[in-house]
Scaffold this motif. Structure first.
Motif, PDB file in Angstrom:
ATOM      1  N   VAL A   1       8.795   3.838  -3.106  1.00  0.00           N
ATOM      2  CA  VAL A   1       7.311   3.459  -2.248  1.00  0.00           C
ATOM      3  C   VAL A   1       7.865   3.619  -0.754  1.00  0.00           C
ATOM      4  N   LEU A   2       6.810   4.075   0.014  1.00  0.00           N
ATOM      5  CA  LEU A   2       6.937   4.238   1.182  1.00  0.00           C
ATOM      6  C   LEU A   2       6.665   2.905   2.158  1.00  0.00           C
ATOM      7  N   VAL A   3       7.692   2.742   3.067  1.00  0.00           N
ATOM      8  CA  VAL A   3       7.624   1.486   3.801  1.00  0.00           C
ATOM      9  C   VAL A   3       7.653   1.685   5.078  1.00  0.00           C
TER      10      VAL A   3
ATOM     11  N   ALA B   1       5.629  11.129   0.074  1.00  0.00           N
ATOM     12  CA  ALA B   1       5.790   9.849   0.082  1.00  0.00           C
ATOM     13  C   ALA B   1       4.414   9.067  -0.367  1.00  0.00           C
ATOM     14  N   GLN B   2       3.480   9.286   0.628  1.00  0.00           N
ATOM     15  CA  GLN B   2       2.245   8.676   0.774  1.00  0.00           C
ATOM     16  C   GLN B   2       1.362   8.746  -0.391  1.00  0.00           C
ATOM     17  N   ARG B   3       1.384  10.046  -1.228  1.00  0.00           N
ATOM     18  CA  ARG B   3       1.107  10.115  -2.594  1.00  0.00           C
ATOM     19  C   ARG B   3       1.479   9.242  -3.593  1.00  0.00           C
ATOM     20  N   ARG B   4       2.967   9.062  -3.536  1.00  0.00           N
ATOM     21  CA  ARG B   4       3.710   8.323  -4.746  1.00  0.00           C
ATOM     22  C   ARG B   4       3.231   7.143  -4.501  1.00  0.00           C
ATOM     23  N   THR B   5       3.227   6.700  -3.307  1.00  0.00           N
ATOM     24  CA  THR B   5       2.953   5.319  -2.990  1.00  0.00           C
ATOM     25  C   THR B   5       1.574   4.720  -3.451  1.00  0.00           C
ATOM     26  N   GLN B   6       0.565   5.538  -3.028  1.00  0.00           N
ATOM     27  CA  GLN B   6      -0.773   5.323  -3.352  1.00  0.00           C
ATOM     28  C   GLN B   6      -0.872   5.439  -4.815  1.00  0.00           C
TER      29      GLN B   6
END
Length: 322
Positions: free
Chosen positions: A179-181, A160-165
């Motif tokens: 997107v991570l929230v 999730a962090q990778r996708r969001t970045q």
């Protein structure tokens, strides 16, 4: 020493900051910007449990009948030579390749498990449990089951962090993205999938008990999001929100058991049960509102989190690609 977060500041590995009364640890080294505060950029910062303190300071399926991975024999507690057990680490000191993080805990050999345990390889997953740590510690699971749960949670968080970045750096790469929230910070472009009293409800997903469950998001909710699991509502402060181009998707009517062949369109896959059965995004009318939830080929209708439980609705819509 913990400093207040400030914009236009270079933050590197190991840094911990305080913002709005909470502490955050760096995930990705970066130079801060005024609109990239820790709560709204979980790809960059990980919120630490409330009981966390720096050295030297004072003082997060559905169906219970699903088969679970075969339990392994209970092992003796493992410490790192300094007296810390595997679930007492605050920092990770061992490298975890991206491909390895995708593996199931049960598929790792005993030597590698030991390296991860003594090197704090499960620290990020433990940190994410946060307020749920007490319940985790007292859950009726074997030691290996707890490690498997934390490892799976950590794998989801890493992806999730990778996708969001990637989203923040490059923008959307398809018709929908996740997107991570953290907390109640609903990102711009979140996909509305329901409404209550004229206020929109958005779609979320999050890791829980070896699965990735689908639920709803609203600033009105206690922690920001809820998912349904085992006929209960699970409130979450760390979750992914669906962003998407409304022109690229459509809602398709469905009834009862989901038949993919009858939909006439490809559904948006959003999660999975612990046995890897896909979960899709549903919306259904209930109690004077429209609520997002989940559906699947193994469920009899859609299930939406509502009123501290899950409601089974026979007539619903499925989010599909055009």
């Amino acid at each position: 020493m913990v400093y207040q977060w400030e914009p236009e500041t270079q933050y590197n590995n190991g840094d911990v900051v305080e913002f709005e009364g909470h502490q955050y640890q760096i995930v990705q080294p970066h130079r801060s910007q005024s609109d990239w505060t820790p709560p709204v950029t979980p790809a960059l910062w990980a919120r630490l449990p409330e009981q966390y303190c720096q050295p030297g300071q004072g003082g997060g399926g559905y169906n219970p009948s699903y088969e679970q991975p075969q339990q392994q024999q209970q092992q003796e507690p493992v410490n790192d030579g300094q007296g810390k057990q595997w679930d007492e680490h605050e920092h990770q000191k061992v490298d975890i390749p991206h491909e390895e993080q995708k593996k199931n805990w049960w598929d790792l050999d005993d030597k590698r498990k030991h390296e991860l345990e003594v090197g704090g390889g499960l620290a990020a997953g433990l940190g994410l449990l946060g307020a749920g740590y007490y319940a985790y510690k007292h859950h009726e699971k074997s030691g290996e089951e707890k490690k498997a749960q934390v490892w799976g949670l950590q794998g989801w968080l890493t992806d999730a962090q990778r996708r969001t970045q990637e989203f923040y750096q490059n923008g959307p790469q398809g018709p929908v993205t996740w997107v991570l929230v953290q907390d109640k910070h609903v990102p711009e472009g979140a996909f509305p999938a329901g409404e209550v009293d004229g206020e929109p409800l958005y779609v979320c997903r999050a890791f829980h008990e070896g699965s990735i469950q689908v639920g709803k998001v609203s600033p009105r909710l206690d922690r920001g999001a809820v998912i349904g699991y085992g006929h209960n509502e699970i409130h979450l402060a760390t979750y992914e929100v669906l962003l998407g181009d409304r022109r690229a998707v459509q809602w398709v009517e469905a009834h009862g058991h989901l038949d993919l062949n009858e939909l006439g369109a490809r559904p948006v896959e959003a999660g999975k049960e612990s046995n890897d059965t896909p979960l899709y995004i549903a919306q259904a009318h209930y109690h004077n509102g429209i609520h997002p939830g989940k559906c699947s080929t193994h469920l009899d209708g859609a299930f939406i989190p509502f009123g501290n439980t899950e409601k089974n609705v026979s007539d619903y819509r499925v989010l599909c690609y055009n």
